[in-house]
Design a protein around this motif. Structure first.
Motif, PDB file in Angstrom:
ATOM      1  N   SER A 182     -57.571  53.006 142.304  1.00  0.00           N
ATOM      2  CA  SER A 182     -57.030  51.354 142.067  1.00  0.00           C
ATOM      3  C   SER A 182     -55.478  50.748 142.272  1.00  0.00           C
ATOM      4  CB  SER A 182     -57.408  50.992 140.476  1.00  0.00           C
ATOM      5  OG  SER A 182     -56.903  49.672 140.347  1.00  0.00           O
ATOM      6  N   THR A 183     -55.183  50.348 142.798  1.00  0.00           N
ATOM      7  CA  THR A 183     -54.170  49.347 143.290  1.00  0.00           C
ATOM      8  C   THR A 183     -53.928  47.756 143.240  1.00  0.00           C
ATOM      9  OG1 THR A 183     -54.477  49.552 145.663  1.00  0.00           O
ATOM     10  CG2 THR A 183     -53.884  51.246 145.052  1.00  0.00           C
ATOM     11  N   ILE A 184     -52.668  47.539 142.759  1.00  0.00           N
ATOM     12  CA  ILE A 184     -52.882  46.162 142.490  1.00  0.00           C
ATOM     13  C   ILE A 184     -52.126  45.864 143.679  1.00  0.00           C
ATOM     14  CG2 ILE A 184     -51.489  44.280 141.544  1.00  0.00           C
ATOM     15  CD1 ILE A 184     -51.758  45.993 138.662  1.00  0.00           C
ATOM     16  N   ASN A 185     -51.849  45.230 144.064  1.00  0.00           N
ATOM     17  CA  ASN A 185     -51.596  44.171 145.168  1.00  0.00           C
ATOM     18  C   ASN A 185     -52.913  43.021 145.683  1.00  0.00           C
ATOM     19  OD1 ASN A 185     -50.558  43.562 147.961  1.00  0.00           O
ATOM     20  ND2 ASN A 185     -51.856  45.020 149.362  1.00  0.00           N
ATOM     21  N   SER A 186     -51.387  41.969 145.475  1.00  0.00           N
ATOM     22  CA  SER A 186     -52.268  40.744 145.077  1.00  0.00           C
ATOM     23  C   SER A 186     -51.603  39.167 145.532  1.00  0.00           C
ATOM     24  CB  SER A 186     -52.479  39.774 143.908  1.00  0.00           C
ATOM     25  OG  SER A 186     -53.540  41.291 143.304  1.00  0.00           O
ATOM     26  N   PRO A 187     -50.114  39.516 146.985  1.00  0.00           N
ATOM     27  CA  PRO A 187     -49.639  39.169 148.024  1.00  0.00           C
ATOM     28  C   PRO A 187     -49.879  37.768 148.227  1.00  0.00           C
ATOM     29  CG  PRO A 187     -50.246  40.025 149.553  1.00  0.00           C
ATOM     30  CD  PRO A 187     -50.893  40.529 148.087  1.00  0.00           C
ATOM     31  N   PRO A 188     -49.609  36.695 147.631  1.00  0.00           N
ATOM     32  CA  PRO A 188     -49.334  35.047 147.898  1.00  0.00           C
ATOM     33  C   PRO A 188     -50.744  35.121 149.675  1.00  0.00           C
ATOM     34  CG  PRO A 188     -47.292  35.116 147.571  1.00  0.00           C
ATOM     35  CD  PRO A 188     -47.733  36.534 147.971  1.00  0.00           C
ATOM     36  N   ALA A 228     -54.123  36.998 141.637  1.00  0.00           N
ATOM     37  CA  ALA A 228     -54.378  37.825 141.004  1.00  0.00           C
ATOM     38  C   ALA A 228     -55.422  37.730 139.068  1.00  0.00           C
ATOM     39  CB  ALA A 228     -53.504  39.142 140.444  1.00  0.00           C
ATOM     40  N   GLY A 229     -55.651  39.250 139.075  1.00  0.00           N
ATOM     41  CA  GLY A 229     -56.697  39.006 137.944  1.00  0.00           C
ATOM     42  C   GLY A 229     -55.956  38.392 135.742  1.00  0.00           C
ATOM     43  N   VAL A 230     -56.369  37.949 134.984  1.00  0.00           N
ATOM     44  CA  VAL A 230     -55.906  37.533 134.115  1.00  0.00           C
ATOM     45  C   VAL A 230     -57.145  37.937 133.411  1.00  0.00           C
ATOM     46  CG1 VAL A 230     -54.565  35.907 133.193  1.00  0.00           C
ATOM     47  CG2 VAL A 230     -54.455  35.616 135.237  1.00  0.00           C
ATOM     48  N   ASP A 248     -58.329  43.746 141.003  1.00  0.00           N
ATOM     49  CA  ASP A 248     -59.870  44.191 139.875  1.00  0.00           C
ATOM     50  C   ASP A 248     -60.517  45.029 139.976  1.00  0.00           C
ATOM     51  OD1 ASP A 248     -60.409  41.327 141.696  1.00  0.00           O
ATOM     52  OD2 ASP A 248     -61.372  41.617 143.137  1.00  0.00           O
ATOM     53  N   ASP A 249     -60.532  45.559 138.959  1.00  0.00           N
ATOM     54  CA  ASP A 249     -60.810  46.717 138.369  1.00  0.00           C
ATOM     55  C   ASP A 249     -62.212  46.279 137.413  1.00  0.00           C
ATOM     56  OD1 ASP A 249     -61.268  49.092 138.147  1.00  0.00           O
ATOM     57  OD2 ASP A 249     -59.689  49.769 139.705  1.00  0.00           O
ATOM     58  N   THR A 250     -61.966  47.742 136.125  1.00  0.00           N
ATOM     59  CA  THR A 250     -62.506  47.926 135.234  1.00  0.00           C
ATOM     60  C   THR A 250     -61.626  48.027 134.103  1.00  0.00           C
ATOM     61  OG1 THR A 250     -64.391  48.285 135.860  1.00  0.00           O
ATOM     62  CG2 THR A 250     -64.573  48.725 133.529  1.00  0.00           C
ATOM     63  N   TYR A 251     -61.112  47.711 133.485  1.00  0.00           N
ATOM     64  CA  TYR A 251     -60.538  47.295 131.853  1.00  0.00           C
ATOM     65  C   TYR A 251     -61.012  47.594 130.720  1.00  0.00           C
ATOM     66  CZ  TYR A 251     -57.843  45.745 136.100  1.00  0.00           C
ATOM     67  OH  TYR A 251     -56.722  45.921 136.904  1.00  0.00           O
ATOM     68  N   TYR A 252     -59.730  48.593 130.005  1.00  0.00           N
ATOM     69  CA  TYR A 252     -60.322  48.389 128.313  1.00  0.00           C
ATOM     70  C   TYR A 252     -59.086  47.554 127.809  1.00  0.00           C
ATOM     71  CZ  TYR A 252     -63.753  51.795 129.943  1.00  0.00           C
ATOM     72  OH  TYR A 252     -64.961  52.626 130.103  1.00  0.00           O
ATOM     73  N   VAL A 276     -63.844  45.351 130.355  1.00  0.00           N
ATOM     74  CA  VAL A 276     -63.851  43.841 130.846  1.00  0.00           C
ATOM     75  C   VAL A 276     -63.202  44.443 132.201  1.00  0.00           C
ATOM     76  CG1 VAL A 276     -62.621  41.985 130.912  1.00  0.00           C
ATOM     77  CG2 VAL A 276     -62.553  42.835 129.040  1.00  0.00           C
ATOM     78  N   VAL A 277     -64.225  43.098 133.072  1.00  0.00           N
ATOM     79  CA  VAL A 277     -64.179  43.142 134.291  1.00  0.00           C
ATOM     80  C   VAL A 277     -63.206  42.404 136.055  1.00  0.00           C
ATOM     81  CG1 VAL A 277     -65.525  43.516 137.123  1.00  0.00           C
ATOM     82  CG2 VAL A 277     -66.254  45.024 135.164  1.00  0.00           C
ATOM     83  N   ILE A 278     -62.816  42.583 135.823  1.00  0.00           N
ATOM     84  CA  ILE A 278     -61.846  41.585 136.950  1.00  0.00           C
ATOM     85  C   ILE A 278     -62.463  42.012 138.300  1.00  0.00           C
ATOM     86  CG2 ILE A 278     -59.438  40.980 138.056  1.00  0.00           C
ATOM     87  CD1 ILE A 278     -59.502  39.914 135.434  1.00  0.00           C
ATOM     88  N   ALA A 279     -63.076  40.544 138.848  1.00  0.00           N
ATOM     89  CA  ALA A 279     -63.316  41.000 139.752  1.00  0.00           C
ATOM     90  C   ALA A 279     -62.879  39.319 141.333  1.00  0.00           C
ATOM     91  CB  ALA A 279     -65.082  40.911 140.343  1.00  0.00           C
ATOM     92  N   SER A 280     -62.869  39.347 142.058  1.00  0.00           N
ATOM     93  CA  SER A 280     -62.005  38.191 142.958  1.00  0.00           C
ATOM     94  C   SER A 280     -61.177  37.845 142.131  1.00  0.00           C
ATOM     95  CB  SER A 280     -63.714  37.176 142.738  1.00  0.00           C
ATOM     96  OG  SER A 280     -64.184  37.901 143.930  1.00  0.00           O
ATOM     97  N   ALA A 281     -60.554  38.692 141.269  1.00  0.00           N
ATOM     98  CA  ALA A 281     -59.230  37.723 141.047  1.00  0.00           C
ATOM     99  C   ALA A 281     -59.943  36.757 140.063  1.00  0.00           C
ATOM    100  CB  ALA A 281     -58.316  37.203 141.899  1.00  0.00           C
ATOM    101  N   ASN A 282     -60.924  36.911 139.121  1.00  0.00           N
ATOM    102  CA  ASN A 282     -60.827  36.094 137.893  1.00  0.00           C
ATOM    103  C   ASN A 282     -59.590  35.675 136.575  1.00  0.00           C
ATOM    104  OD1 ASN A 282     -62.046  38.186 137.662  1.00  0.00           O
ATOM    105  ND2 ASN A 282     -64.006  37.922 135.902  1.00  0.00           N
ATOM    106  N   ARG A 283     -60.256  34.874 136.022  1.00  0.00           N
ATOM    107  CA  ARG A 283     -59.171  35.041 134.843  1.00  0.00           C
ATOM    108  C   ARG A 283     -60.581  34.899 134.219  1.00  0.00           C
ATOM    109  NH1 ARG A 283     -54.617  31.509 134.044  1.00  0.00           N
ATOM    110  NH2 ARG A 283     -54.318  31.616 135.588  1.00  0.00           N
TER     111      ARG A 283
END
Length: 604
Positions: A31-37, A490-492, A539-543, A577-584
């Motif tokens: 997983s990487t974080i790459n959420s440019p405008p 990005a996801g929140v 976008d990924d799976t988080y605890y 908790v799943v973040i998909a398509s930069a959802n909140r």
């Protein structure tokens, strides 16, 4: 090591060694974080009248109302009220998760004809320590009426509050000399003396001291009562018509001593070459800035009449070495193409900027240029931004003519653009001038840079303006001006934290982890009863963990601290908790009684 990284390492270590139940859920290891405008603007706003010149100045001002979204101020110095020509106007737009509104949330007009209120605007930081960011507006054409003294200039400080930015200035500062132009530039500096209050600077490029129009910069220190009526520190150029103070910026901390620093431009300064331009830096200390006549660092262009230092500021920490860096441009610099424009960057260090050696185009650590004659490349705001959320600040540059647009070069361990000098072909993120009428030579991206985190997703956004939009003189909005914002995505994960148990409401750290024993990807400290928001998630799976820090140490969990995790089915195993398509994801609420945890969840 930066404080944020230090806390993350301690938290990861504490979670690893303390016993609790775990699940067998799998997460991606790459997983990487790459959420440019986005490259499509998410918001625009256009001036209301002919010759408003909206967007000649704009800047992110931080969070003035305490809602955890950054806000944006925009000036329109040519605005006419029903009775006052060129009074000027300033607009404030509050950030929100949906972005900026189409109508401003706060509007203030200038006081007199040709006051040019809003020609300069800035975030002042929190000058009175009340927890809300404050705002500066300059009106360099302001006149004293009795006795009549023209263009002395005036600066207004508006305080933030829970109800938003106040409409009545809490502090004003007025010039005393004709043509002094106080407020031609204003800038927040952060905390230069480490007293817990932010400080700011005011430029006065027309000041006459020992020399005519030598220019003067005033610095005012913050306090619980706000700034004083008279400046705490001043500096002047000691050179006729140097344009000293027409540009200035806070620098962050370029030498890592814990005090914020100041950079002042003098775009027509002579230092062996006529009108070559120069920039001067002073480093902060417990006593504020040092000898006004002895700057701690300077840079010069070695090329005549090229507006060196007209745009300058803080690049942030582009190589993540713990020191802020400096960016200075010359948008008519020839290298060798005539007036192609060049941006120069020097790294901070323990010894100061450029290891203490004075700067010139031959010793910059990095540069970017247009390689095309007359492109006027090189507009920068001097506000740091990490638009791809990789931990390195990025260099954002506007190109005004030729092929107008915004060019971003990502920071890295080896500096911007992986250490290779920038041009119009090797950018990392780019937006061309919008394809709409009225923008041929309207100076799109004359000011382009960070807009702060307007939509609260944890990643910086970008804005650019065109103060000559529209160009057609027959248009009802001829040169009204326009500004565009480009939002990151990005996801929140959000929710509330409540605690019922012995003692006062404790400090609680909420954190999101890709693995059960790994460091947090995002974390936030809150007290029981507060809202929390974990931002900047790819976008990924988080605890999700909550560590209750009873002694408020902020360090690794203590033996008596409660470690809770997201477990809505109450089976003793963490649920992802799943973040998909930069959802909140909202409603991840922690309700803790002693060591018991109850977690409802709602996804939006």
């Amino acid at each position: 090591m930066p404080k944020k990284k230090f806390l993350r390492l301690f938290l990861a270590a504490g979670l690893f060694f303390l016993p609790f139940n775990i699940s067998s859920s799998q997460v991606r290891a790459d997983s990487t974080i790459n959420s440019p405008p986005a490259t499509t603007p998410g918001w625009t706003f256009t001036g209301e009248q002919t010759a408003n010149y909206l967007g000649q100045s704009w800047i992110p001002v931080g969070d003035v109302d305490g809602d955890s979204y950054d806000d944006l101020i925009v000036g329109a110095y040519g605005y006419d009220t029903p009775t006052i020509t060129n009074a000027g106007r300033a607009y404030l737009f509050y950030g929100y998760y949906t972005g900026l509104d189409s109508t401003p949330d706060w509007v203030i007009d200038g006081e007199m004809t040709d006051a040019y209120f809003g020609y300069s605007v800035a975030g002042a930081g929190d000058v009175n320590g009340d927890g809300f960011e404050d705002v500066l507006v300059g009106s360099h054409g302001f006149d004293i009426t009795e006795p009549e003294t023209l263009n002395v200039g005036k600066v207004y400080l508006f305080l933030g509050s829970e109800g938003g930015l106040e409409i009545t200035p809490a502090w004003i500062f007025t010039g005393s000399q004709a043509g002094q132009a106080v407020g031609v530039k204003v800038a927040g500096l952060g905390d230069v003396d480490d007293d817990g209050f932010d400080d700011f600077a005011v430029g006065s490029s027309g000041w006459d001291g020992g020399q005519t129009d030598e220019g003067l910069v005033y610095v005012f220190y913050g306090s619980a009562d706000g700034p004083a009526d008279t400046a705490d520190w001043t500096a002047e150029s000691n050179q006729t018509s140097s344009n000293f103070g027409a540009s200035l910026s806070g620098l962050g901390d370029v030498n890592g001593d814990g005090f914020n620093d100041l950079l002042v431009g003098a775009s027509t300064y002579d230092n062996g070459i006529t009108d070559e331009g120069a920039a001067f830096a002073w480093y902060g200390s417990a006593d504020g800035f040092g000898d006004p006549a002895g700057p701690d660092w300077m840079a010069e262009s070695n090329q005549s009449t090229r507006f060196f230092s007209y745009f300058l500021g803080n690049a942030g920490d582009v190589n993540d070495d713990g020191y802020d860096d400096v960016v200075i441009s010359s948008f008519e610099y020839s290298h060798p193409s005539a007036a192609e424009g060049v941006v120069f960057l020097w790294y901070g260090s323990e010894n100061g900027i450029n290891e203490g050696e004075s700067g010139n185009p031959g010793n910059s650590d990095w540069q970017a240029e247009s390689n095309a004659s007359g492109f006027a490349f090189g507009t920068v705001t001097g506000i740091p931004a990490d638009i791809n959320h990789d931990g390195y600040d990025d260099v954002i540059v506007g190109c005004q003519l030729g092929t107008p647009g915004i060019f971003v070069y990502y920071g890295s361990e080896t500096g911007p653009n992986l250490g290779v000098n920038g041009d119009l072909t090797n950018w990392d993120w780019h937006v061309s001038q919008p394809s709409i009428p009225g923008l041929t030579n309207a100076f799109f991206a004359r000011q382009a840079g960070s807009a702060g985190d307007i939509n609260g997703d944890g990643v910086d956004d970008i804005a650019a303006s065109s103060h000559y939009y529209y160009e057609d003189s027959t248009n009802a909005l001829y040169r009204a001006g326009r500004i565009w914002a480009y939002y990151s995505s990005a996801g929140v994960i959000e929710g509330t934290v409540t605690y019922t148990g012995p003692g006062a409401s404790p400090l609680i750290e909420i954190s999101a982890h890709l693995s059960l024993s790994g460091p947090p990807e995002a974390n936030e400290f809150e007290f029981g009863g507060d809202l929390y928001s974990l931002r900047g998630l790819d976008d990924d799976t988080y605890y999700i963990f909550a560590v209750i820090d009873f002694d408020g140490s902020g360090g690794p969990p203590d033996p008596e601290d409660i470690i809770s995790f997201y477990d809505p089915d109450h089976d003793g195993n963490p649920n992802p908790v799943v973040i998909a398509s930069a959802n909140r994801v909202t409603g991840i609420d922690f309700e803790i009684t002693g060591s018991q945890l109850f977690l409802p969840m709602i996804t939006k």
